[in-house]
Design a protein around this motif. Structure first.
Motif, PDB file in Angstrom:
ATOM      1  N   LYS A  75      12.337 -12.290 -24.079  1.00 42.94           N
ATOM      2  CA  LYS A  75      12.492 -13.652 -24.583  1.00 42.94           C
ATOM      3  C   LYS A  75      13.749 -14.315 -24.027  1.00 42.94           C
ATOM      4  CE  LYS A  75      13.006 -16.628 -28.570  1.00 42.94           C
ATOM      5  NZ  LYS A  75      12.824 -16.845 -30.007  1.00 42.94           N
ATOM      6  N   TYR A  76      14.826 -13.560 -23.968  1.00 39.68           N
ATOM      7  CA  TYR A  76      16.092 -14.155 -23.528  1.00 39.68           C
ATOM      8  C   TYR A  76      16.337 -13.962 -22.034  1.00 39.68           C
ATOM      9  CZ  TYR A  76      16.727 -14.945 -28.417  1.00 39.68           C
ATOM     10  OH  TYR A  76      16.544 -15.388 -29.700  1.00 39.68           O
ATOM     11  N   ALA A  77      15.349 -13.402 -21.341  1.00 42.14           N
ATOM     12  CA  ALA A  77      15.330 -13.339 -19.872  1.00 42.14           C
ATOM     13  C   ALA A  77      16.669 -12.912 -19.294  1.00 42.14           C
ATOM     14  CB  ALA A  77      14.927 -14.694 -19.291  1.00 42.14           C
ATOM     15  N   SER A  78      17.272 -11.938 -19.943  1.00 40.17           N
ATOM     16  CA  SER A  78      18.611 -11.550 -19.513  1.00 40.17           C
ATOM     17  C   SER A  78      18.633 -10.239 -18.737  1.00 40.17           C
ATOM     18  CB  SER A  78      19.504 -11.382 -20.741  1.00 40.17           C
ATOM     19  OG  SER A  78      18.997 -10.327 -21.546  1.00 40.17           O
ATOM     20  N   ASN A  79      17.650  -9.367 -19.008  1.00 40.80           N
ATOM     21  CA  ASN A  79      17.628  -8.025 -18.436  1.00 40.80           C
ATOM     22  C   ASN A  79      18.920  -7.269 -18.734  1.00 40.80           C
ATOM     23  OD1 ASN A  79      14.987  -8.128 -17.143  1.00 40.80           O
ATOM     24  ND2 ASN A  79      15.916  -9.613 -15.770  1.00 40.80           N
ATOM     25  N   LYS A  80      19.553  -7.616 -19.844  1.00 38.55           N
ATOM     26  CA  LYS A  80      20.764  -6.895 -20.246  1.00 38.55           C
ATOM     27  C   LYS A  80      20.428  -5.607 -20.977  1.00 38.55           C
ATOM     28  CE  LYS A  80      23.899 -10.854 -20.638  1.00 38.55           C
ATOM     29  NZ  LYS A  80      24.745 -11.649 -21.566  1.00 38.55           N
ATOM     30  N   LEU A  81      19.261  -5.564 -21.606  1.00 39.87           N
ATOM     31  CA  LEU A  81      18.882  -4.377 -22.363  1.00 39.87           C
ATOM     32  C   LEU A  81      18.153  -3.352 -21.508  1.00 39.87           C
ATOM     33  CD1 LEU A  81      17.602  -6.053 -25.663  1.00 39.87           C
ATOM     34  CD2 LEU A  81      19.913  -5.300 -25.094  1.00 39.87           C
ATOM     35  N   TYR A  82      17.334  -3.848 -20.580  1.00 40.87           N
ATOM     36  CA  TYR A  82      16.580  -2.983 -19.666  1.00 40.87           C
ATOM     37  C   TYR A  82      16.841  -3.467 -18.246  1.00 40.87           C
ATOM     38  CZ  TYR A  82      13.966  -1.826 -23.927  1.00 40.87           C
ATOM     39  OH  TYR A  82      13.608  -1.437 -25.198  1.00 40.87           O
ATOM     40  N   PRO A  83      17.149  -2.582 -17.315  1.00 46.98           N
ATOM     41  CA  PRO A  83      17.427  -3.019 -15.942  1.00 46.98           C
ATOM     42  C   PRO A  83      16.191  -3.591 -15.256  1.00 46.98           C
ATOM     43  CG  PRO A  83      17.917  -0.667 -16.253  1.00 46.98           C
ATOM     44  CD  PRO A  83      17.283  -1.147 -17.503  1.00 46.98           C
ATOM     45  N   VAL A  84      16.423  -4.339 -14.194  1.00 54.09           N
ATOM     46  CA  VAL A  84      15.330  -4.945 -13.429  1.00 54.09           C
ATOM     47  C   VAL A  84      14.639  -3.905 -12.554  1.00 54.09           C
ATOM     48  CG1 VAL A  84      14.733  -6.664 -11.689  1.00 54.09           C
ATOM     49  CG2 VAL A  84      16.455  -7.206 -13.418  1.00 54.09           C
ATOM     50  N   GLU A  85      15.419  -3.084 -11.892  1.00 56.25           N
ATOM     51  CA  GLU A  85      14.871  -2.113 -10.929  1.00 56.25           C
ATOM     52  C   GLU A  85      13.940  -1.133 -11.649  1.00 56.25           C
ATOM     53  OE1 GLU A  85      14.124   1.159  -8.562  1.00 56.25           O
ATOM     54  OE2 GLU A  85      15.603   1.414 -10.162  1.00 56.25           O
ATOM     55  N   GLU A 152      28.103  11.900 -15.442  1.00 56.60           N
ATOM     56  CA  GLU A 152      29.461  12.338 -15.737  1.00 56.60           C
ATOM     57  C   GLU A 152      30.380  11.159 -16.016  1.00 56.60           C
ATOM     58  OE1 GLU A 152      30.955  14.915 -12.742  1.00 56.60           O
ATOM     59  OE2 GLU A 152      29.446  16.473 -13.093  1.00 56.60           O
ATOM     60  N   ALA A 153      29.996   9.983 -15.527  1.00 51.77           N
ATOM     61  CA  ALA A 153      30.780   8.770 -15.769  1.00 51.77           C
ATOM     62  C   ALA A 153      29.825   7.607 -16.033  1.00 51.77           C
ATOM     63  CB  ALA A 153      31.671   8.469 -14.566  1.00 51.77           C
ATOM     64  N   GLY A 154      30.318   6.589 -16.720  1.00 51.63           N
ATOM     65  CA  GLY A 154      29.497   5.411 -16.965  1.00 51.63           C
ATOM     66  C   GLY A 154      28.388   5.664 -17.967  1.00 51.63           C
ATOM     67  N   PHE A 155      27.308   4.918 -17.784  1.00 55.36           N
ATOM     68  CA  PHE A 155      26.196   4.968 -18.722  1.00 55.36           C
ATOM     69  C   PHE A 155      24.920   5.409 -18.007  1.00 55.36           C
ATOM     70  CE2 PHE A 155      29.179   1.587 -20.050  1.00 55.36           C
ATOM     71  CZ  PHE A 155      29.669   2.223 -21.179  1.00 55.36           C
ATOM     72  N   VAL A 156      23.789   5.341 -18.708  1.00 53.99           N
ATOM     73  CA  VAL A 156      22.529   5.757 -18.097  1.00 53.99           C
ATOM     74  C   VAL A 156      22.271   4.967 -16.821  1.00 53.99           C
ATOM     75  CG1 VAL A 156      20.014   5.757 -18.390  1.00 53.99           C
ATOM     76  CG2 VAL A 156      21.495   6.557 -20.249  1.00 53.99           C
ATOM     77  N   CYS A 157      22.577   3.667 -16.858  1.00 52.55           N
ATOM     78  CA  CYS A 157      22.515   2.813 -15.669  1.00 52.55           C
ATOM     79  C   CYS A 157      23.896   2.201 -15.449  1.00 52.55           C
ATOM     80  CB  CYS A 157      21.448   1.744 -15.837  1.00 52.55           C
ATOM     81  SG  CYS A 157      19.783   2.447 -15.986  1.00 52.55           S
ATOM     82  N   GLU A 158      23.983   1.168 -14.636  1.00 49.63           N
ATOM     83  CA  GLU A 158      25.283   0.590 -14.306  1.00 49.63           C
ATOM     84  C   GLU A 158      25.978   0.006 -15.520  1.00 49.63           C
ATOM     85  OE1 GLU A 158      24.980  -2.145 -11.090  1.00 49.63           O
ATOM     86  OE2 GLU A 158      24.219  -0.663  -9.671  1.00 49.63           O
ATOM     87  N   THR A 159      25.227  -0.610 -16.402  1.00 49.80           N
ATOM     88  CA  THR A 159      25.808  -1.207 -17.606  1.00 49.80           C
ATOM     89  C   THR A 159      25.118  -0.661 -18.844  1.00 49.80           C
ATOM     90  OG1 THR A 159      24.261  -3.083 -17.479  1.00 49.80           O
ATOM     91  CG2 THR A 159      26.401  -3.349 -16.392  1.00 49.80           C
ATOM     92  N   LEU A 160      25.715  -0.916 -19.999  1.00 45.26           N
ATOM     93  CA  LEU A 160      25.165  -0.451 -21.269  1.00 45.26           C
ATOM     94  C   LEU A 160      23.739  -0.962 -21.447  1.00 45.26           C
ATOM     95  CD1 LEU A 160      26.521   1.139 -23.708  1.00 45.26           C
ATOM     96  CD2 LEU A 160      26.562  -1.089 -24.857  1.00 45.26           C
TER      97      LEU A 160
END
Length: 216
Positions: A75-85, A152-160
């Motif tokens: 809905k919010y077309a942000s792809n902040k919760l799920y990555p695009v790739e 070992e560093a970061g999150f599952v993907c590049e961002t939370l």
């Protein structure tokens, strides 16, 4: 414009997952408490499985935390919760599902419910034998898997992402039940969980959870 309403209780990891996701998306909402031990009939009509959370978006009701988060992301077309790739998005969805299925099975009823909900909210005695058996036999294989797949560093993907929010929410509840990841046995997982907790969206709920639970 009508504000989004989330039905549930903040201490539920599934509800917290939705609330943190809304914060990540910078979407205003109201939380309407639901007594999960005595669900009102009107709630059962919008949650056929009798579970929390349910999201109400101007009369459009959606049960199930995963479906809700996917709806919000689209809905919010942000792809902040799920990555695009594709591969990254698939990995996030898999780890979200793994947490919702396996972490709840070992960190939920036989740990959080036994050690915290029963004595604090239901005035019942904890079955500590059940808790210890769970910690010894059932939690380790689940944590072994997470140790093998988390970075070992970061999150599952590049961002939370939703995967991090989901995993973190379950371990947060475990910490309230006096269970912490053994850094000697699961060093990557322990460091990962600590990084997730440090995020401002988690700190907000850690502080408010403490007030609810009257923890120092």
């Amino acid at each position: 414009m009508k504000m989004i309403t989330v039905y549930g209780v903040q201490l539920s990891p599934f509800v917290r997952k939705v609330l943190i996701s809304l914060d990540i998306l910078a979407v205003d909402y109201t939380l309407k408490a639901v007594n999960i031990f005595d669900l009102p009939e009107e709630f059962k009509r919008i949650s056929p499985l009798g579970k929390v959370p349910v999201l109400d978006d101007d009369g459009f009701t959606i049960p199930d935390s995963t479906v809700i988060c996917q709806y919000l992301n689209e809905k919010y077309a942000s792809n902040k919760l799920y990555p695009v790739e594709l591969k990254a998005r698939t990995k996030v969805r898999w780890l979200e599902e793994y947490a919702d299925t396996k972490l709840i099975s070992v960190l939920g009823i036989p740990l959080f419910f036994e050690r915290l909900v029963k004595p604090k909210f239901l005035k019942q005695q904890t079955d500590e034998q059940r808790v210890e058996e769970n910690i010894k036999h059932y939690i380790p294989p689940v944590l072994d898997y997470l140790e093998s797949v988390l970075p070992e560093a970061g999150f599952v993907c590049e961002t939370l992402s939703v995967a991090d929010v989901t995993i973190g929410s379950f371990f947060l509840n475990a910490s309230y039940a006096d269970y912490e990841v053994d850094r000697g046995r699961w060093p990557k997982l322990a460091s990962y969980v600590a990084r997730v907790y440090q995020q401002p969206v988690f700190q907000k709920y850690i502080e408010s959870d403490k007030k609810i639970l009257q923890l120092s």
